[in-house]
Design a protein around this motif. Structure first.
Motif, short mmCIF file in Angstrom:
data_model
loop_
_atom_site.label_atom_id
_atom_site.label_comp_id
_atom_site.label_asym_id
_atom_site.label_seq_id
_atom_site.Cartn_x
_atom_site.Cartn_y
_atom_site.Cartn_z
N ASP A 17 0.82 -1.21 0.00
CA ASP A 17 0.00 0.00 0.00
C ASP A 17 0.86 1.27 0.00
O ASP A 17 0.56 2.24 -0.70
N LYS A 21 0.76 3.91 -3.04
CA LYS A 21 0.32 5.29 -2.83
C LYS A 21 1.38 6.27 -3.33
O LYS A 21 1.07 7.30 -3.92
N LYS A 87 1.85 6.74 5.02
CA LYS A 87 1.13 7.23 3.85
C LYS A 87 1.89 8.34 3.13
O LYS A 87 1.55 8.68 1.99
N ASP A 278 -7.05 -0.54 2.52
CA ASP A 278 -5.71 0.05 2.47
C ASP A 278 -5.16 0.27 3.88
O ASP A 278 -5.89 0.66 4.79
#
Length: 653
Positions: A17, A21, A87, A278
């Motif tokens: 993930d 991203k 993230k 996610d």
């Protein structure tokens, strides 16, 4: 599915993930290494959850730096990184850069990325641990150094050079896991390598264990066996599958350097028994991963209590003070030199080293097999060779391994508690260069001693005569260049280097004798180098001409100035870095803008000096390779005489 299976699946999900991203990264290797790394972090790694800099923590080096998302996922499970950090993978200003950076992310022990160097850095960590264990006692210093390596990492010769030294030194607390997934960016490793790593590393005097890198019981057993082996470092070869767990791309080199598609990620999560969500991290995985933390806290508290007791012993307290005292607070008594005598600056360095080595017990280092030439022989003979003569020995006999030497020094500095130095001929600085760059990038005050700094090397010829090397090293940001003019400046330059907090230093030293300048005649010679460039000989009133010299050419400038009847100022510039960092007011004081008649001399490339003398200013230098002949003959041939330098200046001004 066991709890460990679930945890590893979650880690793999975070890897996929985060990289997706960012639309950038390396998922395949991170997924093949996930079994070992997750078991190591959750079950074996000895740390202090509340202090990432705890002195006796285990060190972990992600030598395969491109697998950074694996490390960040584990640091998140430890509680050191937030989900927002994950993230922001590979984004500007984030704590999760593309490759781990030691000064950006809590829990990261070393900046890694240039393959091979992380392996060598781990050897430096382990060497520092062994030395400090001998000096402080195993109750104070007794930790493991773990490294996660990969096929590309092992292929870099710097890793093998460092591995040879680790075996010679018997670094039993060094454990390297080699994730052998047999894939690299361009395809299968068999296209580029046929090495039997078991034979190679056993030949390097390592213990070698081979496991199925996806079999958790075999991984645990290998780590325990590695911990029990105290006389040899251990290489655990984990035979793994690239992108293990992927729905359709297991074993594919396409997963090495590219994000997985959304469809592949979804199918992979389903295969791993996870929801498609996610950045999925269930609470039970976090609780399980952190289940050891209370025990780790207690262990660190017990260690601190033990340390407080030991500090009541005066001898221990004194050594502990040397280990922990900030370098900026060092007080060093440098030797005195006799003005008027001639002494090579390499000899001055050796004299300084011999004079202060007893008072600096954490100063460790050595030469790349050039002990007499680099003036480290007395240091070696006094303290013995580390590992061979004992772990308390302070000389590091690096052999002809300049690149491993430099990378190992980075590891020792990163570990903390020591002041490492390494020496070789300046022309071989190219072998060290990327590790020197990594010293600067990581803000490590490592000392590089480079002797035989110009064509004055003489008869050895052009292969050993540096031409571009000083200028080339000056291009590295945050690296201090130090080219002293004589023995007096050499001592000051060493004082500058050893008291640095976050910049490495390169010391460029002559083979040929140079006149020792008299402080009575040149009062700035002792403190002037601290500002990089300073007026060593001034004139009455405003100068008509400014001569700038570095190193051996300062004496040339002083002699040349005597050939002029006009006002001449002579500037010594041992460090362009330190001079450039001075306030504009000081630089204008030394080099007044209105005085445009300027000339510079240095036995190396000329281009850099136009920054100080102007585009059309006079520069006496060498922009060609040397020749095999006595140094003085080459000096005459290349025009490094006061008469020729004065002629060049008169023709221009």
């Amino acid at each position: 599915m066991t709890q460990m299976d679930k945890t590893i699946a979650v880690v793999k999900g975070l890897i996929m993930d985060g990289i997706a991203k960012a639309n950038s990264g390396h998922p395949g290797g991170a997924m093949s290494s996930a079994d070992f790394a997750t078991i190591l972090f959750s079950e074996f790694l000895n740390t202090n959850p509340d202090d990432t800099k705890w002195f006796n923590r285990d060190r972990f080096v992600l030598a395969a730096g491109h697998e950074s998302m694996l490390l960040y996922s584990l640091l998140h499970l430890q509680g050191l990184l937030s989900m927002d950090d994950l993230k922001q993978f590979r984004q500007l200003g984030s704590r999760t850069p593309g490759h781990p950076e030691v000064n950006e992310t809590p829990g990261v022990e070393a900046t890694s990325g240039p393959l091979g160097q992380g392996f060598a850095v781990s050897v430096g960590f382990a060497a520092a641990e062994a030395f400090l264990r001998e000096k402080l006692g195993a109750d104070v210093m007794d930790h493991y150094t773990y490294a996660l390596s990969c096929d590309g990492d092992i292929q870099e010769p710097v890793a093998l050079g460092a591995a040879s030294l680790a075996g010679l030194w018997g670094l039993g607390n060094l454990i390297v896991y080699y994730d052998s997934n047999k894939i690299q960016l361009a395809g299968p490793t068999c296209k580029a390598d046929c090495t039997d790593h078991r034979k190679v590393f056993e030949g390097f005097c390592w213990q070698v264990l081979e496991v199925d890198g996806h079999n958790h019981d075999e991984i645990r057993a290998a780590i325990k066996n590695a911990q029990l082996e105290k006389s040899k470092p251990t290489l655990i070869i984990g035979h793994t599958t690239m992108a293990k767990g992927c729905a359709s791309l297991e074993g594919s080199h396409k997963t090495h350097g590219s994000p997985l598609s959304a469809e592949e990620i979804a199918a992979t999560k389903e295969k791993l028994g996870m929801p498609v969500e996610d950045f999925y991290v269930p609470e039970d995985v976090v609780e399980s991963f952190r289940s050891r933390q209370d025990g780790l806290r207690q262990n660190a508290a017990d260690w601190q209590a033990m340390l407080e007791t030991k500090l009541k012993d005066a001898d221990f307290a004194e050594m502990w003070g040397h280990v922990t005292k900030p370098r900026t607070e060092l007080t060093i008594d440098w030797p005195e030199f006799t003005p008027g005598e001639k002494m090579a600056t390499r000899k001055a360095w050796g004299t300084c080293l011999n004079s202060v080595m007893d008072s600096l017990p954490t100063l460790v280092g050595g030469s790349a097999d050039l002990d007499p030439s680099n003036q480290t022989q007395h240091f070696r003979d006094t303290y013995g060779d580390f590992g061979v003569d004992g772990y308390g020995s302070r000389n590091l006999a690096f052999g002809v391994r300049e690149f491993p030497m430099a990378a190992i020094m980075n590891g020792m500095q990163l570990h903390g508690g020591l002041m490492p130095f390494g020496a070789t001929f300046l022309t071989f600085a190219d072998y060290c260069r990327n590790a020197i760059r990594m010293s600067a990038l990581q803000k490590l005050p490592v000392l590089y001693v480079f002797t035989h700094d110009s064509f004055w090397v003489g008869e050895d010829g052009p292969t050993h005569q540096p031409i571009e090397h000083v200028s080339s090293l000056r291009l590295i940001p945050d690296l201090i260049d130090l080219r002293p003019a004589d023995a007096m400046e050499t001592a000051t330059c060493l004082d500058i280097a050893l008291k640095q907090k976050d910049m490495p230093s390169t010391l460029f030293l002559t083979r040929q004798g140079l006149p020792i300048l008299d402080p009575a005649e040149y009062p700035n010679v002792t403190d002037g180098p601290r500002k990089g460039g300073y007026v060593i000989k001034d004139c009455d009133g405003t100068p008509d001409l400014i001569l700038i010299g570095s190193g051996s050419e300062v004496s040339l400038c002083l002699e040349t100035a005597k050939l002029f009847k006009r006002n001449v100022r002579v500037v010594s510039m041992p460090s362009t870095k330190l001079f450039d960092d001075q306030p504009e007011s000081y630089k204008n004081e030394v080099l007044p803008p209105e005085v445009t008649n300027r000339a510079a001399a240095e036995a190396g490339r000329t281009q850099l000096w136009h920054k100080y003398v102007g585009l059309t200013g006079v520069v006496l230098g060498v922009d060609h390779f040397g020749a095999s002949a006595p140094g003085q003959i080459l000096s005459d041939k290349y025009g490094f005489t006061p008469e020729n330098f004065a002629r060049m200046i008169r023709e221009k001004y």
